[in-house]
Every structure is written in C-alpha cells, then in structure tokens.
Design a protein around this motif. Structure first.
Motif, PDB file in Angstrom:
ATOM      1  N   TRP A  47      13.438   3.430   1.184  1.00  0.00           N
ATOM      2  CA  TRP A  47      11.971   2.720   1.449  1.00  0.00           C
ATOM      3  C   TRP A  47      12.021   3.048   2.907  1.00  0.00           C
ATOM      4  O   TRP A  47      10.618   3.518   3.150  1.00  0.00           O
ATOM      5  CB  TRP A  47      12.234   1.212   1.113  1.00  0.00           C
ATOM      6  CG  TRP A  47      10.992   0.583   1.457  1.00  0.00           C
ATOM      7  CD1 TRP A  47       9.818   0.459   0.884  1.00  0.00           C
ATOM      8  CD2 TRP A  47      10.656  -0.151   2.646  1.00  0.00           C
ATOM      9  NE1 TRP A  47       8.943  -0.286   1.259  1.00  0.00           N
ATOM     10  CE2 TRP A  47       9.445  -0.815   2.429  1.00  0.00           C
ATOM     11  CE3 TRP A  47      11.349  -0.581   3.746  1.00  0.00           C
ATOM     12  CZ2 TRP A  47       8.741  -1.457   3.457  1.00  0.00           C
ATOM     13  CZ3 TRP A  47      10.886  -1.529   4.759  1.00  0.00           C
ATOM     14  CH2 TRP A  47       9.529  -1.935   4.516  1.00  0.00           C
ATOM     15  N   CYS A  65       5.253  -5.008  -1.084  1.00  0.00           N
ATOM     16  CA  CYS A  65       5.882  -3.973  -0.291  1.00  0.00           C
ATOM     17  C   CYS A  65       5.565  -4.999   1.171  1.00  0.00           C
ATOM     18  O   CYS A  65       4.511  -4.903   1.586  1.00  0.00           O
ATOM     19  CB  CYS A  65       5.572  -3.028  -0.254  1.00  0.00           C
ATOM     20  SG  CYS A  65       5.772  -1.710   1.021  1.00  0.00           S
ATOM     21  N   CYS A  95       2.953  -1.940   2.835  1.00  0.00           N
ATOM     22  CA  CYS A  95       1.870  -1.571   2.098  1.00  0.00           C
ATOM     23  C   CYS A  95       1.271  -2.611   1.336  1.00  0.00           C
ATOM     24  O   CYS A  95      -0.089  -2.313   0.728  1.00  0.00           O
ATOM     25  CB  CYS A  95       1.697  -0.402   1.624  1.00  0.00           C
ATOM     26  SG  CYS A  95       2.620  -0.143  -0.082  1.00  0.00           S
ATOM     27  N   CYS A 145       9.155   1.022  -3.565  1.00  0.00           N
ATOM     28  CA  CYS A 145       7.622   0.873  -3.445  1.00  0.00           C
ATOM     29  C   CYS A 145       6.904   2.122  -4.199  1.00  0.00           C
ATOM     30  O   CYS A 145       7.087   3.085  -3.602  1.00  0.00           O
ATOM     31  CB  CYS A 145       7.428   0.930  -1.996  1.00  0.00           C
ATOM     32  SG  CYS A 145       5.545   1.046  -1.866  1.00  0.00           S
ATOM     33  N   GLU A 180       4.529   4.071  -2.021  1.00  0.00           N
ATOM     34  CA  GLU A 180       5.184   5.200  -0.730  1.00  0.00           C
ATOM     35  C   GLU A 180       6.372   5.953  -1.157  1.00  0.00           C
ATOM     36  O   GLU A 180       6.512   6.926  -0.572  1.00  0.00           O
ATOM     37  CB  GLU A 180       5.562   4.018   0.366  1.00  0.00           C
ATOM     38  CG  GLU A 180       4.425   3.484   1.037  1.00  0.00           C
ATOM     39  CD  GLU A 180       4.888   2.393   2.106  1.00  0.00           C
ATOM     40  OE1 GLU A 180       4.572   2.700   3.132  1.00  0.00           O
ATOM     41  OE2 GLU A 180       5.539   1.244   1.703  1.00  0.00           O
TER      42      GLU A 180
HETATM   43 ZN   LIG Z   1       4.792   0.117   0.405  1.00  0.00          ZN
END
Ligand SMILES: [Zn+2]
Length: 283
Positions: free
Chosen positions: A180, A243, A246, A263, A266
């Motif tokens: 991530w 997230c 975002c 996520c 992303e």
């Molecule tokens: Zn994100």
C-alpha cells in the motif's frame, strides 16, 4: 503473528532486561520443541545470557559461545517473567530460569506445537539451514542493487515479499502495508516492475522501521510488548474502511488462511479483485 517489527521490539526489551543474568536451569516442557539434542539444553546452567538479537523473524538468545535459535511460527511468544511458570502452564515450551528468580519463557498459544528451537554453537548460527536460506533483511532496507536482485522473480509480490528465502522479516500483516505504501498491486510480479517501482517498493520498507519506532514509543521502557498488542496497521484487515490516503474503500481478497488488503484506487488501477472465497463458494 509476530513479524520483523514485533520480533525486533521483543528482542530489544529482552536484551535490555536479561543481558548479564545467570542461568540456573533450562528445560523444555514442550515435547517436540527442541530440534537439536547436542549440546543438551541444561548445558546453559551456570552460563550468562550475553545478548538477545534477531535474524529475520527468528529470535536468537546468546549465552556466550552457545545460542538458542528460536522459530516462533504463528503462535509462539518469547517473554520474560518475574516469577516462574506454574507446572500447569501447558503453553510452556522452553523455560530458562535465572538465578535472580526471573524466567525466560517460550510459550505457544493454541493446541498445536509448531514453534521450535535449536541450541547451537554461536558461530554455527549463521550456517544453520534455517538461517542460511534467508534472503536479505527487510529492515534496515537492503542496498538498492541487493533489493532489486531479491525481488527480480516472476512471482506475485504478495507471496514473494513474504517468502523468507527472498527477503527476511515480512509476513501477512506487514506485506499489505508495504504494498500500500508503495502503491503497487499485490498481483504484480517482481520481475515486471520497472526501476522506479522497485525503488518505490524498497523505500516502502520504512513502514517496518516506523512500526518499531511506534512500539518504542508506546511500550514503556522496561516493559515488554503485550502478547496481543495491536499492530499499527493502516490497511491490513481494514476492508470496508476508507483508505487513509485517498478515502477509497479498502478491499480484501480472502484465502483459506490469510487475507490480502489493498486500495483499489491507488494499487490496482481502480479494479476490485475477485474474492476467491466467494468464487470458491459459487463453484
Ligand atoms: Zn487509497
């Protein structure tokens, strides 16, 4: 399951508390825990504990020229106690008793006995098969070329980063955090990454160091990481939550014994990956 940050804080606190303590006795109530028989565990009696360190996720307790190499597996924990274990403590696998009354205990939760230890000559630890097969340490991050070589393999990043033979210290929780942080799909292959992505992935290993810093700040000096202390995770097991970067809903893919979180915005170009658990039910 303890991974590199949890094992690191564990060994730091054990080292600070126990270095210099003299062993009174050592025994293994766990029937199958010792994978070596020579020298016997009671060879430690009368010796001084000289240091506690780790290699990958493996704690190493040193007693001069002998060392106890431990594999916690998923449910083992290594802690010291001010008092001795009750003989009824069925979780005890190894008990190292010190002359000052304290006790270092390898315990294991659950009914399975999987954790193991080896008593080795200290200079034989590095050559032991469990250590010799390990890839470079995930933290501090390997040199860029060494890291690039370690992950240059045609395998998905999620299992690749968890494979101790490729890079040592990462497990099922921290792999999600690292991917991530790097904004990379768990299903990308190591050998498909471009140089900029390799750099991003290597940089993302800082989450391991951040976690150690978190434990240093939250576990008071002189205390130990509680057995069930929550890990400071931002995406792992947080499906359904936004997230932290975002705001997109974190998704999960479930496997029989673990889960993967990411996520979609992303990491997977907006794609929500198929839930394998669901597709298995539909077969
Ligand atoms: Zn994100």
């Amino acid at each position: 399951m303890p991974e590199l940050p949890e094992v690191e804080i564990t060994v730091r606190r054990l080292d600070a508390a126990l270095a210099g303590a003299t062993v009174e006795s050592a025994r293994a109530p766990g029937m199958n825990v010792m994978k070596t028989f020579e020298p016997p565990l009671d060879e430690l009696a009368g010796r001084e504990l000289t240091a506690v360190r780790r290699i990958g996720k493996l704690p190493v307790v040193e007693f001069g020229d002998l060392a106890l190499l431990v594999h916690l597996m998923s449910a083992g924990r290594l802690r010291y106690y001010e008092k001795r274990a009750s003989p009824k403590d069925r979780a005890s696998r190894i008990l190292v008793r010190f002359a000052d009354g304290r006790e270092l205990r390898l315990r294991e939760y659950g009914t399975k006995q999987r954790a193991w230890a080896k008593l080795l000559a200290s200079d034989a630890v590095q050559g032991d098969e469990a250590v010799a097969r390990l890839g470079p340490e995930a933290w501090p991050a390997p040199a860029p070329e060494e890291f690039a070589a370690a992950i240059d393999q045609p395998r998905h990043l999620h299992p690749l980063l968890r494979h101790q033979g490729d890079i040592a210290g990462i497990g099922r929780s921290w792999v999600d955090e690292i991917l991530w942080e790097a904004r990379l799909s768990p299903f990308r292959k190591g050998s498909d990454l471009d140089p900029e992505e390799v750099t991003r992935l290597r940089d993302a290993l800082h989450v391991l160091g951040d976690a150690i810093d978190h434990y240093e700040e939250t576990v008071p000096a002189g205390e130990q990481l509680p057995d069930k202390a929550p890990k400071p995770l931002r995406v792992h097991k947080r499906e359904g939550e936004p997230c932290p970067r975002c705001g997109t809903t974190i998704e999960a893919v479930f496997f029989s014994e673990h889960q993967m979180n990411y996520c979609p915005q992303e990491q997977t170009a907006g794609r929500v990956l198929k839930d394998r658990r669901l597709s298995r039910l539909l077969k």
